[in-house]
Design a protein around this motif. Structure first.
Motif, mmCIF file in Angstrom:
data_model
loop_
_atom_site.group_PDB
_atom_site.id
_atom_site.type_symbol
_atom_site.label_atom_id
_atom_site.label_comp_id
_atom_site.label_asym_id
_atom_site.label_seq_id
_atom_site.Cartn_x
_atom_site.Cartn_y
_atom_site.Cartn_z
ATOM 1 N N SER A 73 -29.222 48.059 -14.566
ATOM 2 C CA SER A 73 -28.262 49.122 -14.858
ATOM 3 C C SER A 73 -27.333 49.439 -13.696
ATOM 4 C CB SER A 73 -29.010 50.383 -15.293
ATOM 5 O OG SER A 73 -29.847 50.834 -14.247
ATOM 6 N N ASP A 88 -25.854 45.891 -22.421
ATOM 7 C CA ASP A 88 -26.882 46.735 -23.005
ATOM 8 C C ASP A 88 -27.939 46.937 -21.935
ATOM 9 O OD1 ASP A 88 -29.025 47.875 -24.335
ATOM 10 O OD2 ASP A 88 -28.692 46.743 -26.169
ATOM 11 N N ASN A 89 -27.879 48.069 -21.262
ATOM 12 C CA ASN A 89 -28.797 48.306 -20.150
ATOM 13 C C ASN A 89 -30.247 48.416 -20.618
ATOM 14 O OD1 ASN A 89 -26.699 48.254 -18.300
ATOM 15 N ND2 ASN A 89 -26.417 50.479 -18.336
ATOM 16 N N ALA A 90 -30.447 48.835 -21.839
ATOM 17 C CA ALA A 90 -31.818 48.940 -22.352
ATOM 18 C C ALA A 90 -32.462 47.571 -22.541
ATOM 19 C CB ALA A 90 -31.821 49.702 -23.667
ATOM 20 N N LYS A 91 -31.620 46.564 -22.754
ATOM 21 C CA LYS A 91 -32.124 45.201 -22.975
ATOM 22 C C LYS A 91 -31.835 44.279 -21.805
ATOM 23 C CE LYS A 91 -31.719 45.471 -28.003
ATOM 24 N NZ LYS A 91 -31.128 44.861 -29.234
ATOM 25 N N ASN A 92 -31.297 44.828 -20.711
ATOM 26 C CA ASN A 92 -30.964 44.011 -19.525
ATOM 27 C C ASN A 92 -30.096 42.818 -19.907
ATOM 28 O OD1 ASN A 92 -32.547 45.783 -18.103
ATOM 29 N ND2 ASN A 92 -33.961 44.249 -17.299
ATOM 30 N N THR A 128 -32.571 45.553 -10.885
ATOM 31 C CA THR A 128 -32.313 46.821 -11.572
ATOM 32 C C THR A 128 -30.980 46.655 -12.280
ATOM 33 O OG1 THR A 128 -33.494 47.989 -9.808
ATOM 34 C CG2 THR A 128 -32.165 49.298 -11.328
#
Length: 130
Positions: free
Chosen positions: A30, A72-76, A28
């Motif tokens: 984020s 960038d949490n959306a792109k890990n 996970t």
């Protein structure tokens, strides 16, 4: 299966720039603290930069003002922008992740085991020529 895959290393002249990226899977992303470390030949592995889930950062003194860590949490993905490179920056650069809720983060934060990260990438070579 957890994977941290680094990319972006290479050969660059002193004064130049490189951007490293690390894509994480199986975690996970984020909620994890992400970090870049490096190890030069004959030297111990050292922390370069670290970023918390909330975006707080810290840097080794040797790279302050030259390197920038971001996520960038959306792109890990966690990145390391490296500017004004010098020959002393030559090393293998490793991406690492640690869950701040787990016991490893306490060991890292206290300095008992400063590199007790949960997961590591395979590393990417950065070579700076004079």
């Amino acid at each position: 299966q957890v994977q941290l895959v680094e990319s972006g290393g290479g050969l660059v002249q002193a004064g130049g720039s490189l951007r490293l990226s690390c894509v994480a899977s199986g975690i996970t992303f984020s909620i994890n603290i992400m970090a870049w470390h490096r190890q030069a030949p004959g030297k111990q592995r050292e922390l370069v930069a670290r970023i918390t889930p909330g975006g707080s950062t810290n840097y080794a003194d040797s790279v302050k003002g030259r390197f920038t860590i971001s996520r960038d949490n959306a792109k890990n993905t966690v990145s390391l922008q490296m500017d004004s490179l010098n020959v002393e920056d030559t090393a293998v650069y490793f991406c690492a992740a640690v869950d701040p809720r787990g016991p490893s983060w306490d060991k890292i934060r206290s300095g008992v085991i400063p590199d007790d990260y949960d997961y590591w990438g395979q590393g990417t070579q950065v070579t700076v020529s004079s």
